[in-house]
Design a protein around this motif. Structure first.
Motif, PDB file in Angstrom:
ATOM      1  N   GLY A  66      55.979 -48.036  16.930  1.00 45.20           N
ATOM      2  CA  GLY A  66      54.731 -48.598  17.425  1.00 45.20           C
ATOM      3  C   GLY A  66      54.732 -48.886  18.915  1.00 45.20           C
ATOM      4  N   ARG A  67      55.899 -48.817  19.540  1.00 41.10           N
ATOM      5  CA  ARG A  67      55.995 -49.091  20.978  1.00 41.10           C
ATOM      6  C   ARG A  67      56.457 -47.856  21.769  1.00 41.10           C
ATOM      7  N   PHE A  68      57.342 -47.061  21.183  1.00 45.56           N
ATOM      8  CA  PHE A  68      57.898 -45.878  21.847  1.00 45.56           C
ATOM      9  C   PHE A  68      57.326 -44.623  21.204  1.00 45.56           C
ATOM     10  N   THR A  69      57.165 -43.590  22.025  1.00 39.78           N
ATOM     11  CA  THR A  69      56.704 -42.301  21.539  1.00 39.78           C
ATOM     12  C   THR A  69      57.558 -41.195  22.141  1.00 39.78           C
ATOM     13  N   ILE A  70      58.109 -40.347  21.277  1.00 37.73           N
ATOM     14  CA  ILE A  70      58.881 -39.195  21.740  1.00 37.73           C
ATOM     15  C   ILE A  70      57.992 -37.954  21.663  1.00 37.73           C
ATOM     16  N   SER A  71      58.109 -37.087  22.649  1.00 38.59           N
ATOM     17  CA  SER A  71      57.309 -35.864  22.670  1.00 38.59           C
ATOM     18  C   SER A  71      58.091 -34.770  23.390  1.00 38.59           C
ATOM     19  N   VAL A  79      62.008 -33.075  27.009  1.00 39.81           N
ATOM     20  CA  VAL A  79      61.610 -34.074  26.023  1.00 39.81           C
ATOM     21  C   VAL A  79      61.370 -35.382  26.760  1.00 39.81           C
ATOM     22  N   TYR A  80      60.408 -36.159  26.279  1.00 40.42           N
ATOM     23  CA  TYR A  80      60.010 -37.397  26.918  1.00 40.42           C
ATOM     24  C   TYR A  80      60.149 -38.570  25.952  1.00 40.42           C
ATOM     25  N   LEU A  81      60.311 -39.737  26.508  1.00 40.76           N
ATOM     26  CA  LEU A  81      60.269 -40.971  25.732  1.00 40.76           C
ATOM     27  C   LEU A  81      59.357 -41.943  26.477  1.00 40.76           C
TER      28      LEU A  81
END
Length: 123
Positions: A66-71, A79-81
């Motif tokens: 709910g706070r972090f998103t990986i893509s 890759v991103y965080l």
């Protein structure tokens, strides 16, 4: 051999945001998993998030859901965080890692690691 280079760490106040990036030296294969781990001083390295490269399936530690998103970005092989609503407990060195031809959420399963980037969240 895969080289991973992280960037984007820094110092932020609690409630703030940061975005980490991890660039891979070669094209990630469809069944590889890219993950983020972190290690706080005096603690063991812990899983944060992972993404299966082709399917885009994501996994998160309960502490960051709910706070972090990986893509991921295919064209950039990156890759991103995205980290929002940061807390002091999120402080640590963040590592990007690659698990070849498998889906994994444990550090022992990962084959390649970046050098890490420091994230410090002040209260």
């Amino acid at each position: 051999q895969v080289q991973l280079v992280e960037s984007g760490g820094g110092l932020v106040q609690a409630g703030g945001s940061l975005r980490l990036s991890c660039a891979a030296s070669r094209r990630t294969r469809s069944r590889d998993t890219m993950g983020w781990f972190r290690q706080a001083p005096g603690k063991e390295r812990e899983f944060v998030a992972a993404i299966v490269w082709s399917a885009g399936t994501t996994f998160y530690a309960d502490s960051v859901k709910g706070r972090f998103t990986i893509s991921r970005d295919y064209a950039r092989n990156t890759v991103y965080l995205q980290m929002n609503s940061l807390k002091p407990d999120d402080t640590g060195v963040y590592y990007c890692a690659c698990a070849l031809d498998q889906i994994a959420a444990v550090a022992a399963a990962y084959d390649y690691w970046g050098q890490g980037t420091q994230v410090t969240v002040s209260s």
